[in-house]
Scaffold this motif. Structure first.
Motif, PDB file in Angstrom:
ATOM      1  N   LEU A  52       0.878  -1.163   0.000  1.00  0.00           N
ATOM      2  CA  LEU A  52       0.000   0.000   0.000  1.00  0.00           C
ATOM      3  C   LEU A  52       0.920   1.219   0.000  1.00  0.00           C
ATOM      4  O   LEU A  52       1.994   1.185   0.612  1.00  0.00           O
ATOM      5  CB  LEU A  52      -0.897   0.014   1.239  1.00  0.00           C
ATOM      6  N   ASP A  53       0.485   2.291  -0.658  1.00  0.00           N
ATOM      7  CA  ASP A  53       1.320   3.488  -0.722  1.00  0.00           C
ATOM      8  C   ASP A  53       1.557   4.067   0.676  1.00  0.00           C
ATOM      9  O   ASP A  53       0.788   3.818   1.601  1.00  0.00           O
ATOM     10  CB  ASP A  53       0.630   4.552  -1.588  1.00  0.00           C
ATOM     11  N   TYR A  54       2.575   4.910   0.767  1.00  0.00           N
ATOM     12  CA  TYR A  54       2.967   5.584   2.019  1.00  0.00           C
ATOM     13  C   TYR A  54       1.760   6.270   2.682  1.00  0.00           C
ATOM     14  O   TYR A  54       1.571   6.191   3.890  1.00  0.00           O
ATOM     15  CB  TYR A  54       4.045   6.615   1.658  1.00  0.00           C
ATOM     16  N   ILE A  75     -11.322  -4.182  -1.592  1.00  0.00           N
ATOM     17  CA  ILE A  75     -12.253  -3.048  -1.662  1.00  0.00           C
ATOM     18  C   ILE A  75     -11.554  -1.801  -1.119  1.00  0.00           C
ATOM     19  O   ILE A  75     -10.970  -1.831  -0.037  1.00  0.00           O
ATOM     20  CB  ILE A  75     -13.540  -3.313  -0.839  1.00  0.00           C
ATOM     21  N   TYR A  76     -11.601  -0.737  -1.920  1.00  0.00           N
ATOM     22  CA  TYR A  76     -10.988   0.538  -1.527  1.00  0.00           C
ATOM     23  C   TYR A  76     -12.059   1.603  -1.374  1.00  0.00           C
ATOM     24  O   TYR A  76     -13.063   1.600  -2.097  1.00  0.00           O
ATOM     25  CB  TYR A  76     -10.005   1.014  -2.610  1.00  0.00           C
ATOM     26  N   ARG A  77     -11.800   2.514  -0.446  1.00  0.00           N
ATOM     27  CA  ARG A  77     -12.644   3.697  -0.282  1.00  0.00           C
ATOM     28  C   ARG A  77     -11.724   4.884  -0.517  1.00  0.00           C
ATOM     29  O   ARG A  77     -10.646   4.972   0.083  1.00  0.00           O
ATOM     30  CB  ARG A  77     -13.200   3.713   1.138  1.00  0.00           C
ATOM     31  N   HIS A 132      -0.205   1.474  -7.221  1.00  0.00           N
ATOM     32  CA  HIS A 132      -0.898   2.767  -7.374  1.00  0.00           C
ATOM     33  C   HIS A 132      -2.121   2.669  -8.283  1.00  0.00           C
ATOM     34  O   HIS A 132      -2.486   3.649  -8.939  1.00  0.00           O
ATOM     35  CB  HIS A 132       0.040   3.846  -7.960  1.00  0.00           C
ATOM     36  N   ILE A 133      -2.747   1.505  -8.351  1.00  0.00           N
ATOM     37  CA  ILE A 133      -3.764   1.300  -9.390  1.00  0.00           C
ATOM     38  C   ILE A 133      -4.958   2.244  -9.246  1.00  0.00           C
ATOM     39  O   ILE A 133      -5.448   2.788 -10.243  1.00  0.00           O
ATOM     40  CB  ILE A 133      -4.188  -0.198  -9.490  1.00  0.00           C
ATOM     41  N   VAL A 134      -5.422   2.469  -8.013  1.00  0.00           N
ATOM     42  CA  VAL A 134      -6.592   3.347  -7.839  1.00  0.00           C
ATOM     43  C   VAL A 134      -6.229   4.780  -8.239  1.00  0.00           C
ATOM     44  O   VAL A 134      -6.972   5.443  -8.973  1.00  0.00           O
ATOM     45  CB  VAL A 134      -7.106   3.284  -6.384  1.00  0.00           C
ATOM     46  N   LYS A 135      -5.057   5.224  -7.792  1.00  0.00           N
ATOM     47  CA  LYS A 135      -4.629   6.590  -8.128  1.00  0.00           C
ATOM     48  C   LYS A 135      -4.453   6.752  -9.642  1.00  0.00           C
ATOM     49  O   LYS A 135      -4.795   7.784 -10.208  1.00  0.00           O
ATOM     50  CB  LYS A 135      -3.310   6.920  -7.424  1.00  0.00           C
ATOM     51  N   ARG A 136      -3.932   5.692 -10.267  1.00  0.00           N
ATOM     52  CA  ARG A 136      -3.738   5.787 -11.724  1.00  0.00           C
ATOM     53  C   ARG A 136      -5.063   5.782 -12.467  1.00  0.00           C
ATOM     54  O   ARG A 136      -5.226   6.477 -13.473  1.00  0.00           O
ATOM     55  CB  ARG A 136      -2.835   4.648 -12.211  1.00  0.00           C
TER      56      ARG A 136
HETATM   57  N1  URA Z   1      -4.064   1.830  -5.317  1.00  0.00           N
HETATM   58  C1  URA Z   1      -3.313   2.934  -5.064  1.00  0.00           C
HETATM   59  O1  URA Z   1      -3.297   3.865  -5.856  1.00  0.00           O
HETATM   60  N2  URA Z   1      -2.587   2.960  -3.936  1.00  0.00           N
HETATM   61  C2  URA Z   1      -2.590   1.984  -3.020  1.00  0.00           C
HETATM   62  O2  URA Z   1      -1.918   2.090  -1.991  1.00  0.00           O
HETATM   63  C3  URA Z   1      -3.393   0.845  -3.292  1.00  0.00           C
HETATM   64  C4  URA Z   1      -4.114   0.799  -4.455  1.00  0.00           C
END
Ligand code: URA
Length: 236
Positions: A100-102, A130-132, A187-191
């Protein structure tokens, strides 16, 4: 007695496939003797050397951590930042399953079981997470459709298993979204959000397969139960 390649993979040294490669190329010794036979069985007390390093065969440990912000998902950090490993009460050499990112909070598994790590992070049986996220801006209906149909990130489509806009704040121009992702790219969610020009302001991983953060506060960890470990193995 266990098969040599399994013992090496279990120790977390490398994957089973890599262990087989090391064995076949004569880089593994059992009690000082080179062993090139893949099926070789070894006992608990046998000394295994791989690439001239003695393999440590520790008891397996499994922890679920509620990762706080400002912690790095690695075993050590040359910049002196707090590592997730330092938050776990264990004498063994544990490492995180994926990262998980910093600045991301939430559920992170840590273990010294290389075999389980390989299972959980292998692309063919990645598990749902699952991400929020709190994001900058308010998603248009068209953007929501694009996300649900799948966004192409570095040439590969990411289709969320689940997506919902939980809340919008029109005053601050921010939104809270929840989404399920199977793949494990960094970084998939951020990307995904960046591809639609929405910055992720906060990100939390709420669940990992059937595991949740229930009962834990930020920074706390608990050992997995045997039942949970078995269930993770069965995701293979
Ligand atoms: N996706 C992100 O961008 N950051 C994370 O830490 C996990 C998933």
């Amino acid at each position: 007695m266990e098969r040599l390649q399994k013992v090496i993979a279990n120790s977390g040294f490398c994957s089973r496939r890599k262990a087989e490669e090391y064995i076949l190329t004569g880089q593994v010794k059992v009690n000082g003797v080179v062993v090139k036979e893949l099926g070789t069985k070894v006992k608990k007390e046998d000394e295994i050397t791989i690439l001239n390093q003695v393999l440590t065969r520790e008891e397996k440990e499994y922890f679920l951590l509620y990762k706080p912000e400002k912690t790095i998902s690695s075993v050590s950090d040359d910049k002196g930042r707090t590592t997730v490993v330092s938050l776990i009460p264990s004498k063994n050499r544990l490492y995180p399953v994926g990262r998980l990112d910093y600045d991301t909070t939430g559920l992170l598994l840590l273990t010294n079981d290389g075999e389980l790590t390989n299972i959980l992070t292998h692309p063919s049986h990645e598990v749902e997470k699952i991400y929020r996220a709190k994001i900058q801006g308010i998603l248009t209906g068209f953007e929501v459709q694009q996300i649900k149909k799948g966004l192409v990130i570095d040439g590969r489509k990411v289709v969320p298993t689940y997506f919902k806009v939980v809340k919008t704040n029109s005053e601050n121009k921010t939104s809270i979204i929840r989404l399920g992702i199977v793949e494990g790219r960094n970084h998939i969610v951020k990307r995904m959000m960046a591809s639609l020009d929405h910055k992720v302001l906060e990100l939390k991983r709420e669940s990992y397969a059937f595991l949740t953060l229930d009962g834990l506060k930020k920074g706390e960890a608990r050992p997995l139960t045997i039942k949970e470990v078995k269930k993770l193995y069965s995701l293979k």
